[in-house]
Motif scaffolding. Sequence first.
Motif, mmCIF file in Angstrom:
data_model
loop_
_atom_site.group_PDB
_atom_site.id
_atom_site.type_symbol
_atom_site.label_atom_id
_atom_site.label_comp_id
_atom_site.label_asym_id
_atom_site.label_seq_id
_atom_site.Cartn_x
_atom_site.Cartn_y
_atom_site.Cartn_z
ATOM 1 N N CYS A 22 -3.126 8.215 -3.385
ATOM 2 C CA CYS A 22 -1.839 8.373 -2.707
ATOM 3 C C CYS A 22 -1.084 9.605 -3.206
ATOM 4 O O CYS A 22 -0.035 9.949 -2.653
ATOM 5 C CB CYS A 22 -0.988 7.119 -2.895
ATOM 6 N N CYS A 33 -2.613 2.046 -4.995
ATOM 7 C CA CYS A 33 -2.526 3.466 -4.678
ATOM 8 C C CYS A 33 -3.950 3.977 -4.574
ATOM 9 O O CYS A 33 -4.682 4.009 -5.556
ATOM 10 C CB CYS A 33 -1.778 4.222 -5.780
ATOM 11 N N SER A 59 2.375 -1.560 4.409
ATOM 12 C CA SER A 59 1.897 -0.207 4.169
ATOM 13 C C SER A 59 2.987 0.798 4.499
ATOM 14 O O SER A 59 3.751 0.607 5.441
ATOM 15 C CB SER A 59 0.656 0.078 5.034
ATOM 16 N N ALA A 79 3.933 5.249 4.439
ATOM 17 C CA ALA A 79 3.595 6.651 4.208
ATOM 18 C C ALA A 79 4.724 7.485 4.776
ATOM 19 O O ALA A 79 5.408 7.058 5.716
ATOM 20 C CB ALA A 79 2.260 7.022 4.871
ATOM 21 N N ASP A 109 0.860 -1.188 0.000
ATOM 22 C CA ASP A 109 0.000 0.000 0.000
ATOM 23 C C ASP A 109 0.894 1.234 0.000
ATOM 24 O O ASP A 109 1.552 1.537 0.996
ATOM 25 C CB ASP A 109 -0.911 -0.012 1.236
ATOM 26 N N THR A 110 0.926 1.931 -1.117
ATOM 27 C CA THR A 110 1.783 3.110 -1.264
ATOM 28 C C THR A 110 1.020 4.353 -0.818
ATOM 29 O O THR A 110 -0.019 4.679 -1.379
ATOM 30 C CB THR A 110 2.229 3.274 -2.726
ATOM 31 N N GLY A 111 1.529 5.062 0.187
ATOM 32 C CA GLY A 111 0.811 6.222 0.713
ATOM 33 C C GLY A 111 -0.422 5.776 1.464
ATOM 34 O O GLY A 111 -1.554 6.110 1.126
ATOM 35 N N CYS A 112 -0.197 5.023 2.552
ATOM 36 C CA CYS A 112 -1.259 4.209 3.160
ATOM 37 C C CYS A 112 -2.227 4.958 4.064
ATOM 38 O O CYS A 112 -3.240 4.411 4.470
ATOM 39 C CB CYS A 112 -0.616 3.081 3.968
#
Length: 612
Positions: free
Chosen positions: A277, A274, A231, A233, A210-213
């Motif tokens: 994100c 994303c 995850s 961020a 999870d990119t930019g969670c």
Amino acid sequence: MGSKQNSQGNIPRRPLSIFLIIGLCCFSYIMGAWPRSGFGKGDGIALEIGKQTDCNIISKLDFEPHHKVVKISEPSLPKARVFKPCDIRYTDYTPCQEQDRAMKFPRENMIYRERHCPPEKEKLQCLVPAPKGYMTPFPWPKGRDYVHYANVPYKSLTVEKAVQNWVQFKGDVFKFPGGGTMFPQGADAYIDELASVIPIADGTVRTALDTGCGVASWGAYLLKRNVLAMSFAPRDNHEAQVQFALERGVPAVIGVLGSIRLPYPSRAFDMAQCSRCLIPWTSNNGLYLKEVDRVLRPGGYWILSGPPINWKTYYKTWQRSKKDLQAEQRQIEKLAELLCWEKKYEKGDIAIWRKKVNAKSCQRNSVNVCKSKDVDDVWYKKMDTCITPFPEVTGRDEVAGGKLKKFPARLFAVPPLIAKGSVEGFTAESYQEDNKLWKKRLITYKRINRLIGTTRYRNVMDMNTGLGGFAAALESQKSWVMNVVPTIAKNTLGVVYERGLIGIYHDWCEGFSTYPRTYDLIHASGVFSLYQNKCQLEYILLEMDRILRPEGTVILRDEVDVMNKVKKIAGGMRWNTKLMDHEDGPLVPEKILVAVKQYWVGSSGNSTSSDE
């Protein structure tokens, strides 16, 4: 006569000799019994451990007779250094992602949000305090939805994300309803829609990114479907996103897609997403999308929910023109085609692509393919705009890198990297032996501390994971393990992911990318021998203390000489420790050190107070 005289002359000496022999025997017995008598150093520590209260941690510690306490006698050496508490302003200290240091670096490509660790002379040599009123987190699954306000006392997200149902403040707790920017109906409903396209339910998909969670609600709700999400961020203006995630009992690290490669091996994740994100996927010749492609397994899925998807509905809300958003989506589509990703779904706010299983199954003209053979050499390495090549295959339908069994079968099946001999020093046979060894060792750990394997130890870290045997033996929905492969150890992290576990590369001479107090149990086998000539052992121990929760537990295995050094340093860190013999007996040079971090919190100035 002479012999008679000599005989008579010896008569008085016999009782004296007998008394001397008896005296020596008694003295030897006393000296041998003393370490177990309740007054030796080992049992003195045991008595101190027994005094600890709260959470019933220590009352469950069971040092059985075959785990004899090892007594250390060092009368000629100076006493252990006592580490003082850090100032209260360091309560949420993250050594390599501190705001003041970050602002000295360029903002271009998010460089200032990447890891920037302090030099040796600036490293803290104190104990990071817990905030006043700190409480043991709620057990899972309640912990997924509730967090004590005292543990993460930041309300900014409850205001900034109020309409998006991220987090609510109620009394003395935060409540996490499971919402998100792109799934206002809740993470479960969002995942249900994904599952209509992606085989989440049958074990095909096990690892996710999870990119930019945000607060990691996607990862939190995937857990009950037996999917582990890594995850991340950045530590940015939204305070405590990753801290909230870990406090909830969800895997997460501080991280960002910037200029440096992600600290994961190639072909690690079965699925990546994303969800608004805000990563500029089309910038820098598609640099970030190519990095996601590197860590996405052949046959894996990429989900994009948020801009520019559904731009026809939201262009006014996003304050962008239709032309710009349409051009952005077209560029993403072209990049996906270049990467051999096939679009499988687009409806409403969600688009899903699937990566082809090998290079033979996709048609593309000349592309800039990366030349480096070591695609997993990523620690502090710059991202490149080249495309990571698929592993070679012999047939059109063969999965590049090897086909994986569905989870949970893949947990103990021989991973393709091992079967193909791609990891130096390991074979299918040694892999199976490693599994047997860690199952045996876990039984030992559970005899020592019966809470291992329960929800009391939700967030677990293995600092030197090897093939992931400890995490595999511990595998349960009650806990998850962050498997760390040190950058100076054999690169086995690809094997960890092929087993359906998650992990990260890290150099233990530096701070880990997490907030303080984010792990309940830390395990380390051989890590101090590995780093003995690389950096000071006390810095590694202080970092362990920083990321360990109050009343959290540490289990260390290493050679006896190294363990003696570690135990001495730990003696000045507010840890209650016991050094014990190896489970196979005292003649084995490897020893086990078990420690429990005392409960204490910070107060004004540079002092601390204990919560009785």
